[in-house]
Design a protein around this motif. Structure first.
Motif, mmCIF file in Angstrom:
data_model
loop_
_atom_site.group_PDB
_atom_site.id
_atom_site.type_symbol
_atom_site.label_atom_id
_atom_site.label_comp_id
_atom_site.label_asym_id
_atom_site.label_seq_id
_atom_site.Cartn_x
_atom_site.Cartn_y
_atom_site.Cartn_z
ATOM 1 N N GLN A 84 -49.446 -17.103 84.853
ATOM 2 C CA GLN A 84 -50.587 -16.651 85.446
ATOM 3 C C GLN A 84 -50.867 -15.604 86.125
ATOM 4 N N LEU A 85 -52.919 -15.772 85.569
ATOM 5 C CA LEU A 85 -53.534 -14.375 86.366
ATOM 6 C C LEU A 85 -54.061 -14.801 86.623
ATOM 7 N N SER A 86 -54.221 -13.724 88.141
ATOM 8 C CA SER A 86 -55.227 -13.756 88.899
ATOM 9 C C SER A 86 -56.826 -13.435 88.731
ATOM 10 N N GLN A 87 -57.462 -13.406 89.611
ATOM 11 C CA GLN A 87 -59.010 -13.024 89.246
ATOM 12 C C GLN A 87 -58.500 -11.463 89.468
ATOM 13 N N LYS A 115 -68.831 -29.460 96.165
ATOM 14 C CA LYS A 115 -69.998 -29.538 95.856
ATOM 15 C C LYS A 115 -69.243 -28.264 94.387
ATOM 16 N N ALA A 116 -68.998 -27.284 94.488
ATOM 17 C CA ALA A 116 -68.822 -26.725 93.880
ATOM 18 C C ALA A 116 -67.725 -26.887 92.774
ATOM 19 N N ALA A 124 -63.033 -19.107 77.170
ATOM 20 C CA ALA A 124 -63.599 -18.910 75.752
ATOM 21 C C ALA A 124 -62.454 -18.104 74.834
ATOM 22 N N ALA A 125 -61.693 -17.301 76.647
ATOM 23 C CA ALA A 125 -59.721 -16.183 75.246
ATOM 24 C C ALA A 125 -59.326 -17.414 75.033
ATOM 25 N N GLY A 126 -59.034 -19.064 75.613
ATOM 26 C CA GLY A 126 -57.836 -19.936 75.250
ATOM 27 C C GLY A 126 -57.197 -19.884 76.054
ATOM 28 N N ILE A 127 -57.187 -19.895 77.481
ATOM 29 C CA ILE A 127 -56.181 -20.581 78.971
ATOM 30 C C ILE A 127 -56.771 -21.748 78.306
ATOM 31 N N SER A 128 -55.577 -22.678 79.176
ATOM 32 C CA SER A 128 -55.344 -24.358 78.937
ATOM 33 C C SER A 128 -55.705 -24.817 80.726
ATOM 34 N N SER A 129 -55.430 -23.919 81.332
ATOM 35 C CA SER A 129 -55.807 -24.030 82.913
ATOM 36 C C SER A 129 -56.425 -23.052 83.358
ATOM 37 N N VAL A 130 -56.865 -23.462 85.181
ATOM 38 C CA VAL A 130 -57.422 -22.074 85.637
ATOM 39 C C VAL A 130 -57.285 -23.284 87.896
ATOM 40 N N MET A 131 -57.442 -22.506 87.994
ATOM 41 C CA MET A 131 -57.089 -22.878 89.726
ATOM 42 C C MET A 131 -58.510 -22.278 90.293
ATOM 43 N N PHE A 132 -59.230 -22.990 89.733
ATOM 44 C CA PHE A 132 -60.699 -22.314 91.140
ATOM 45 C C PHE A 132 -60.620 -22.082 92.405
ATOM 46 N N ASP A 133 -60.835 -21.593 93.203
ATOM 47 C CA ASP A 133 -60.797 -21.989 94.019
ATOM 48 C C ASP A 133 -62.050 -21.296 95.433
ATOM 49 N N ALA A 134 -62.311 -22.340 95.932
ATOM 50 C CA ALA A 134 -63.378 -22.333 96.804
ATOM 51 C C ALA A 134 -63.311 -22.737 98.356
ATOM 52 N N SER A 135 -61.617 -21.990 98.434
ATOM 53 C CA SER A 135 -60.965 -23.020 99.727
ATOM 54 C C SER A 135 -61.634 -22.456 101.030
ATOM 55 N N LYS A 136 -62.861 -20.964 100.258
ATOM 56 C CA LYS A 136 -63.689 -20.038 102.069
ATOM 57 C C LYS A 136 -64.069 -21.110 102.117
ATOM 58 N N LEU A 137 -65.025 -21.821 101.269
ATOM 59 C CA LEU A 137 -65.935 -22.554 101.526
ATOM 60 C C LEU A 137 -65.443 -23.446 102.882
ATOM 61 N N PRO A 138 -67.296 -23.684 103.263
ATOM 62 C CA PRO A 138 -67.139 -24.590 104.496
ATOM 63 C C PRO A 138 -66.841 -26.161 103.092
ATOM 64 N N TYR A 139 -66.360 -26.988 104.057
ATOM 65 C CA TYR A 139 -65.819 -28.068 102.560
ATOM 66 C C TYR A 139 -66.561 -29.188 102.148
ATOM 67 N N GLU A 140 -67.943 -29.283 102.606
ATOM 68 C CA GLU A 140 -68.556 -29.508 101.410
ATOM 69 C C GLU A 140 -68.703 -29.015 100.277
ATOM 70 N N GLU A 145 -62.507 -17.454 91.348
ATOM 71 C CA GLU A 145 -63.488 -17.380 92.439
ATOM 72 C C GLU A 145 -64.871 -17.237 91.559
ATOM 73 N N ASP A 146 -64.891 -16.500 90.429
ATOM 74 C CA ASP A 146 -66.285 -15.740 89.649
ATOM 75 C C ASP A 146 -65.971 -16.641 88.526
ATOM 76 N N GLU A 147 -67.135 -17.001 88.243
ATOM 77 C CA GLU A 147 -67.430 -18.113 87.828
ATOM 78 C C GLU A 147 -67.665 -17.983 86.218
ATOM 79 N N GLU A 148 -68.451 -16.172 85.686
ATOM 80 C CA GLU A 148 -68.068 -15.474 84.524
ATOM 81 C C GLU A 148 -66.332 -15.670 84.259
#
Length: 278
Positions: free
Chosen positions: A48-51, A117-118, A97-113, A87-90
């Motif tokens: 894993q490579l974190s942000q 959505k994100a 583009a560089a070849g990762i096969s999976s990602v943990m997208f973290d929007a957990s700091k946002l309100p539930y809704e 958290e950074d979409e870029e």
């Protein structure tokens, strides 16, 4: 051989009732140690490579990911590549583009809704490109020990979240916390079991370095599949460097202390791979 992909490794672990360890990579020595440990134990693993790790490397994911990918390709066991806590979409787009096969997208700091959505938007985008997506619900917490029970993941909400977002795995808050340096966390095993029943996707445990071995084993039995580990390797790394420089204060060649650091991380990773696999 080519690097493995995350999805089939997770599926195989879940089907067999075992866990799979996912270790955070900061330096090349981390990646080498993890892959060597996986070969020693003959177990698959996720790098894993974190942000935050990418930020340490100047915000450029390509160089460090290329190094990790080379290590994965050279391993004698399946080794997959994953972006963690993005958290950074870029950065997400660059990683794909560089070849990762999976990602943990973290929007957990946002309100539930807003989290829903994100996360749903990112999951749609990633799935169109064949990328497996993990998200988080609840508050796993930072560097101040296990979090308050009031912010743990609710099973009903978790079921609604996975249905609304279409994610492939869910990181849940069950009593662990990131960056713990003592293994004193106590997990809510009953909550894990309820989440396993409520949520159709594999469950992910973050902050596992602070969880004792037997507690990790019980967590996998209760329903955890992907088990994230970072600080435990950093403790092994730093202690080995500190010990070497204390004993040999005139050392200037970094290979002299990076070799024992890598060996210490290998031993730690091998131990935890066996613990998580059961």
């Amino acid at each position: 051989m080519p690097a493995a992909t995350t999805a089939p490794l997770i599926t195989a672990a879940r089907t067999s009732g075992r866990g799979i360890a996912a270790f955070n990579v900061i330096t090349l020595e981390h990646a080498e140690a993890i892959a060597t440990a996986a070969e020693q134990t003959e177990l698959p693993v996720i790098l894993q490579l974190s942000q935050n790790a990418v930020a340490f490397h100047g915000g450029r994911v390509e160089p460090v990911l290329a190094a990790a990918a080379a290590v994965a390709r050279g391993a004698a066991v399946p080794v997959a590549l994953h972006l963690d806590h993005v958290e950074d979409e870029e950065l997400l787009r660059a990683g794909v583009a560089a070849g990762i096969s999976s990602v943990m997208f973290d929007a957990s700091k946002l309100p539930y809704e807003e989290n829903v959505k994100a996360t749903a938007r990112i999951a749609d985008w990633a799935h169109a490109r064949g990328v497996w997506v993990e998200a988080e619900l609840g508050a796993v917490g930072g560097k101040d020990g296990a979090h308050d029970p009031d912010v743990r993941t609710d099973p009903a909400e978790a079921a609604a979240f996975t249905a609304a977002t279409g994610v492939d795995a869910l990181a849940v808050a069950v009593g662990s916390s990131h960056a713990m340096t003592e293994r004193t966390a106590r997990l809510d095993l009953g909550l894990i079991a309820r989440l396993r029943t409520a949520v159709p996707t594999p469950l992910v445990l973050h902050g596992s370095s602070g969880v004792p071995d037997e507690e990790l084993r019980r967590a996998v039995i209760a329903g955890m599949v992907k088990v994230n580990i970072g600080t435990a390797l950093n403790i092994a790394y730093t202690n080995a460097v500190r010990d070497h420089l204390t004993a040999h204060p005139a050392t200037v060649d970094p290979r002299r202390y990076l070799r024992p650091a890598r060996e210490a991380m290998t031993a730690t990773a091998a131990h935890l791979l066996r613990v998580v696999a059961g």
